[in-house]
Design an enzyme around this catalytic site. Structure first.
Site, mmCIF file in Angstrom:
data_model
loop_
_atom_site.group_PDB
_atom_site.id
_atom_site.type_symbol
_atom_site.label_atom_id
_atom_site.label_comp_id
_atom_site.label_asym_id
_atom_site.label_seq_id
_atom_site.Cartn_x
_atom_site.Cartn_y
_atom_site.Cartn_z
ATOM 1 N N GLU A 1 1.109 -77.441 -25.991
ATOM 2 C CA GLU A 1 0.097 -78.456 -26.289
ATOM 3 C C GLU A 1 0.679 -79.494 -27.244
ATOM 4 O O GLU A 1 0.486 -80.690 -27.082
ATOM 5 C CB GLU A 1 -1.145 -77.819 -26.920
ATOM 6 C CG GLU A 1 -1.822 -76.738 -26.073
ATOM 7 C CD GLU A 1 -2.446 -77.278 -24.802
ATOM 8 O OE1 GLU A 1 -2.372 -78.490 -24.557
ATOM 9 O OE2 GLU A 1 -3.008 -76.467 -24.032
ATOM 10 N N GLU B 1 -4.432 -83.293 -26.385
ATOM 11 C CA GLU B 1 -3.373 -82.337 -26.693
ATOM 12 C C GLU B 1 -3.345 -82.033 -28.191
ATOM 13 O O GLU B 1 -2.986 -80.933 -28.594
ATOM 14 C CB GLU B 1 -2.006 -82.839 -26.193
ATOM 15 C CG GLU B 1 -1.958 -83.265 -24.712
ATOM 16 C CD GLU B 1 -2.286 -82.167 -23.696
ATOM 17 O OE1 GLU B 1 -2.746 -81.078 -24.088
ATOM 18 O OE2 GLU B 1 -2.092 -82.415 -22.480
ATOM 19 N N HIS C 1 -5.967 -79.444 -28.350
ATOM 20 C CA HIS C 1 -5.538 -78.131 -27.856
ATOM 21 C C HIS C 1 -4.572 -77.447 -28.824
ATOM 22 O O HIS C 1 -4.590 -76.232 -28.960
ATOM 23 C CB HIS C 1 -4.888 -78.281 -26.476
ATOM 24 C CG HIS C 1 -5.807 -78.920 -25.477
ATOM 25 N ND1 HIS C 1 -5.401 -79.376 -24.255
ATOM 26 C CD2 HIS C 1 -7.140 -79.175 -25.543
ATOM 27 C CE1 HIS C 1 -6.436 -79.896 -23.616
ATOM 28 N NE2 HIS C 1 -7.494 -79.786 -24.373
ATOM 29 N N GLU D 1 0.775 -78.723 -15.775
ATOM 30 C CA GLU D 1 -0.684 -78.720 -15.810
ATOM 31 C C GLU D 1 -1.313 -78.412 -14.464
ATOM 32 O O GLU D 1 -2.197 -77.551 -14.357
ATOM 33 C CB GLU D 1 -1.193 -80.048 -16.368
ATOM 34 C CG GLU D 1 -0.808 -80.175 -17.827
ATOM 35 C CD GLU D 1 -1.139 -81.516 -18.465
ATOM 36 O OE1 GLU D 1 -1.420 -81.527 -19.660
ATOM 37 O OE2 GLU D 1 -1.086 -82.550 -17.770
ATOM 38 N N GLU E 1 -8.335 -80.397 -19.051
ATOM 39 C CA GLU E 1 -7.107 -80.425 -18.254
ATOM 40 C C GLU E 1 -7.270 -81.168 -16.928
ATOM 41 O O GLU E 1 -6.315 -81.714 -16.390
ATOM 42 C CB GLU E 1 -6.572 -79.016 -18.001
ATOM 43 C CG GLU E 1 -6.035 -78.324 -19.256
ATOM 44 C CD GLU E 1 -4.828 -79.036 -19.874
ATOM 45 O OE1 GLU E 1 -4.132 -79.767 -19.164
ATOM 46 O OE2 GLU E 1 -4.617 -78.864 -21.087
ATOM 47 N N HIS F 1 -5.998 -84.432 -17.179
ATOM 48 C CA HIS F 1 -4.537 -84.515 -17.263
ATOM 49 C C HIS F 1 -3.900 -84.392 -15.890
ATOM 50 O O HIS F 1 -2.910 -85.047 -15.596
ATOM 51 C CB HIS F 1 -3.994 -83.438 -18.202
ATOM 52 C CG HIS F 1 -4.654 -83.466 -19.544
ATOM 53 N ND1 HIS F 1 -4.415 -82.540 -20.513
ATOM 54 C CD2 HIS F 1 -5.562 -84.339 -20.069
ATOM 55 C CE1 HIS F 1 -5.141 -82.832 -21.586
ATOM 56 N NE2 HIS F 1 -5.843 -83.912 -21.328
HETATM 57 FE FE LIG Z 1 -3.526 -79.369 -23.179
HETATM 58 FE FE LIG Z 2 -2.937 -81.049 -20.911
#
Ligand SMILES: [Fe+2]
Ligand SMILES: [Fe+2]
Lengths: 391, 526
Positions: free
Chosen positions: B114, B144, B147, B209, B243, B246
């Site tokens: 992360e 991130e 996370h 991811e 996510e 992402h």
């Molecule tokens: Fe992440």
């Molecule tokens: Fe991510």
């Protein structure tokens, strides 16, 4: 996709829970319950911010302050390392030393901003219901706010983008978080300027919120010539992450940004029946002050006062100040040309008043920044250089 | 319209319509694309051989304040559950110890991923030219950061409540000792941030991811629940909600380069390398953490792998990108072979080197051995027997002076480290697809375990200069290494790593010293 059949949970399935309990030792195996206990706290005790953030970057020990060892496992094409001491001219005895005095990690940061959003929406609703738009002077609204305040969004947007390489390159976790929050605040400022334009366009039939006019102003109007030249350079002209942060947050924004927001738009708006703009400029100034606290810790507490490299760093910071101050003063000189475009207001827009406003900003800057690295400056000369731009 | 007329119109409009008005995030976002402008220096600091298109759109249309609102609402639910409900249930110490140990590794290593993803998405924000795309990457930068802090929160929470806080409380300092760390840095750190920006995006978003997030973040929550851990699902499922954006960023990266001729030339090679890079570590490590780091099994790792990596990602996700010329990577077939045995191979080495861990590892019990044999026929004859022999030699007992790594060396089972992935392997005991190759370069020897990594190294050896742990530790006695790496508990003498999860018979540094294990670089013997 998830498993279709509900599987037993170890916490709630009684049979399983019993087996688990039987496997758990009847005593604790260690007494140290503080994560990151080996870290020297900045305050009396380790804060949640320090626990959740410090050393999340796996810095090797050949970058000062790192706990990891050895090399990077994959490098750039040609062999440049992921992170290395060459990413900045400054030196530190511990790159993990910086702390944001606001102790912001992601949770508290978004909580604050989400409250700002809620309050912003409530304010817009009350402003519109109140009919606050009716007292807004039309020339101010359409000639100054729409174009020149609108153009300021590009200034904020460029400063936001100046942080992308900082967030890639900087050498520690706490610096990365500080830079990340500063960046989001900058794009937020840009978006709030556009939001205000869209809001006004909603309340005034026939106005349009296209970015065309402010963008033209930003790109072609002499008022923004110096600003544009400088932020382009801060955005893509340099890569040293310390220099970018220094130029943006310790030279340009405290001078040009503060002047434009606080001394021009915020101070003048009420004279044109505008109570809306001061709300947004005050919000942007709030972000400015919060960022200032964090960035000051990085540059003054951590780098300029580093017990090993403080003197070395101050030399660089002074050189960078000189380098970016010229462009900043040029940007201000161009910007004060804007006073000529509004009807005169006694005690606000006359030369004496503008000189005072410029002096306020410059003396704030000297006290908050220049003095802290022993950067010698002749305030009167700077003020005069800016004032020479009055039309 | 003349200015005075506009003001009159505003006044009239207000007279007719006095309802409160505000502005939605979308109304602001629709102008974002015009926030950019051209200037001579406006090019990225992180060159890529691809060209990212100027008009690339972004589908989530977030602005900063709306982002903060959304994430803050999620935080409230997540931290509310953790700090209130879970704590009242005493849930911080009601997971099986085997799993409680696994989370020392899983949460901390994910934290590294992360953290590096912050820098990786920042690099993409710099290299993208479209303002919307920049804004999309920015949201990822912020996610991130979130996370990173969330993963830390899991270890922080465990430190406070779990019966063995050691390792949870200092993973960031002690993780570097053992054999899993450097490989983790390759996939989760350097692979995301060091290289052509688009190549990094492929590693992070298209593979890391889109492919491994499901097993890593979602499957792990099922294993956690099965073993009594509801802390991890509370946090990880909240991570997972970000996510999707992402993966969409990764998709947009491909869309943004699709019309570039360079994409036809390089994209599939970069994808193949990225997939192999990621799978080379994750396939064995995740399988090992799940199956060997739990008491209650959810399903064989190979099944999870086939569903999510092979079918979902290799089939559906890559299939969706087919119209942009993206092909399923050829290395997927070799990876499929690894999905069956590679984690068993790695578990053996990890257990043999247990003193270097910042977590306790346990041998599979009888019930678990049966499960392994039932799901991986042939497991017992190859691995089960070795574990039984180690147990008989006293590997769990601090008085025995026996550490299984000695057994490997004595029986001629050399452990090498693959230079490119930094994943250790033991050719003479390995059932997975790889095999040993050794190259000499500038007077030094380097070992490799598969074709794809070997090829990457042969093309660009200067990217893989990192020493392996055996080169680093060459000639040094094990207890010395552990002491230097802070692998000790707060009493200053007991090891954090242990070869079992019981509350008694804990090994001390002295016990390890007595065993007299000296590390050496196997390449010196070639
Ligand atoms: Fe992440
Ligand atoms: Fe991510």
């Amino acid at each position: 996709m998830s498993a279709s059949v509900e599987k037993p949970h170890g916490l709630t399935d009684p049979e399983r829970a019993a087996k688990i309990l039987a496997a758990i030792p009847d005593h604790d195996l260690d007494t140290q319950r503080k994560m990151n206990y080996f870290l020297k706290p900045r305050g009396k005790r380790l804060s949640e911010y320090e626990i959740l953030t410090v050393y999340s970057q796996p810095t090797p020990d050949w970058i000062a302050g790192g706990l990891d060892w050895g090399d990077w496992t994959q490098k750039f094409h040609g062999g440049r390392p992921s992170w290395g001491n060459e990413l900045t001219e400054l030196k530190s005895s511990d790159w993990h030393h910086h702390r944001d005095p606001g102790r912001r990690w992601h949770g508290p940061y978004v909580k604050d901003k989400s409250e700002d959003w809620r309050y912003t929406t409530r304010l817009l609703e009350s402003f519109s219901a109140d009919g606050g738009i009716r007292t807004l002077d039309p020339t101010w609204r359409d000639e100054i706010l729409d174009k020149y305040y609108g153009a300021l969004l590009y200034n904020e947007y460029a400063l936001f983008n100046a942080h992308s390489s900082v967030l890639r390159d900087c050498l520690s976790d706490t610096i990365r978080l500080t830079a990340g929050f500063a960046a989001l605040d900058k794009v937020d400022n840009a978006q709030m300027i556009q939001l205000q334009r869209s809001f006004i366009a909603k309340l005034v039939p026939g106005l349009d919120d296209s970015t065309h006019a402010p963008k033209q102003t930003w790109l072609t109007d002499p008022v923004y010539n110096g600003a544009r030249t400088l932020v382009q350079e801060a955005w893509q002209g340099i890569q040293d992450f310390s220099e970018i942060l220094w130029a943006v947050h310790n030279v340009y924004d405290p001078l040009f940004g503060v002047f434009a927001r606080r001394e021009f738009f915020q101070r003048i708006a009420p004279h044109f029946g505008d109570s809306l703009t001061p709300f947004f400029t005050a919000q942007a100034q709030t972000y400015f002050q919060v960022t200032r606290t964090a960035i000051s810790d990085l540059f003054f507490e951590s780098l300029a006062n580093d017990h090993q490299f403080g003197d070395f760093n101050r030399t660089y910071l002074r050189a960078w100040t000189g380098k970016w101050l010229d462009g900043t003063i040029a940007a201000l000189k161009d910007f004060v040309g804007l006073y000529a475009k509004i009807p005169p207001i006694a005690g606000v827009t006359d030369k004496e008043a503008v000189t005072e406003a410029v002096s306020r900003v410059i003396s704030d800057w000297v006290a908050d920044y220049a003095d802290k690295i022993d950067y010698k400056v002749n305030q009167q000369n700077l003020v005069a250089a800016v004032i020479s731009g009055l039309k | 319209m003349p200015i005075s007329a506009a003001t009159k119109a505003a006044t009239d409009a207000h007279a007719l319509h006095r309802a409160p008005a505000s502005v939605s995030p979308q109304e602001v976002h629709k102008w974002m694309q015009s926030f950019n402008w051209e200037f001579s220096k406006n090019k990225t600091k992180y060159p890529t051989k691809y060209h990212m298109a100027n008009d690339t759109k972004e589908q989530f249309k977030l602005i900063a304040k709306e982002y903060a609102r959304m994430e803050s609402a999620k935080d409230e639910r997540q931290f509310g559950t953790l700090l209130d409900g879970m704590t009242r249930l005493g849930a911080g110490n009601r997971m099986h110890p085997k799993w409680g140990e696994t989370m020392k590794v899983a949460s901390n290593f994910l934290e590294v991923g992360e953290y590096n993803a912050i820098a990786a998405s920042a690099m993409l924000w710099d290299s993208a030219t479209a303002a919307e795309q920049k804004n999309g990457y920015l949201a990822q930068v912020m996610d991130e950061i979130r996370h990173t802090n969330q993963c830390a929160f899991v270890n922080h929470y465990y430190s406070k409540h779990y019966h063995d806080p050691a390792g949870h409380n200092d993973a960031r300092r002690t993780r570097a000792i053992g054999p899993l760390w450097k490989g983790m840095k390759r996939v989760f750190a350097d692979g995301f941030i060091s290289g052509d920006a688009v190549e990094c995006s492929i590693n992070l978003q298209l593979v890391g991811e889109a492919c491994f997030t499901n097993p890593l973040i979602v499957a792990i929550t099922e294993w956690a629940s099965a073993n009594g851990d509801e802390i991890t699902p509370t946090v990880f499922l909240s991570i997972e909600t970000d996510e999707l954006r992402h993966m969409a960023n990764g998709y947009q990266t491909v869309v943004s380069i699709a019309n570039d001729p360079a994409a036809q030339k390089y994209l599939n090679t970069d994808l193949n390398n990225a997939f192999w890079t990621q799978q080379k570590y994750f396939t064995p490590v995740l399988g090992m953490l799940f199956e060997y780091g739990s008491k209650f099994k959810v399903e064989p790792w190979v099944k999870t792998w086939n569903r999510w990596v092979y079918e979902d990602w290799g089939g559906i996700w890559i299939g969706r990108l087919g119209k942009y010329g993206v092909q399923s990577p050829p290395s997927l077939r070799d990876a499929k072979q690894d999905a069956y045995w590679a984690h068993h191979d790695l578990a053996l080495i990890a257990y043999a080197l247990w003193p270097t861990g910042f977590f306790r590892l346990a041998l599979p019990d009888q019930e678990e051995m049966q499960w392994f044999e039932a799901n991986y026929p042939g497991w017992y004859d190859h691995y089960g027997k070795i574990y039984e022999e180690w147990k008989a030699l006293g590997c769990e007992d601090p008085k025995s002076g026996f550490i299984p790594f000695q057994w490997l060396l004595k029986n001629g089972h050399e452990v090498y480290v693959d230079r490119v992935s930094q994943v250790p392997f033991c050719p003479s005991l390995s059932k997975s697809a790889g095999s040993l190759r050794i190259h000499e370069y500038n007077g030094r020897k380097y070992s490799f375990s598969d074709d794809w990594g070997e090829r990457m190294w042969l093309t660009e050896p200067e990217r893989y200069e990192c020493q392996s742990i055996f080169e680093q530790y060459d000639g040094r006695e094990l207890s010395e290494i552990i002491a230097e790496g802070h692998g000790l508990r707060s009493d200053g003498k007991t090891l954090i790593g242990q070869p079992h999860v019981r509350g008694t018979d804990l090994w001390t540094l002295e016990d390890v010293r007595r065993a007299g294990v000296v590390c050496s670089d196997p390449l010196k013997r070639h």
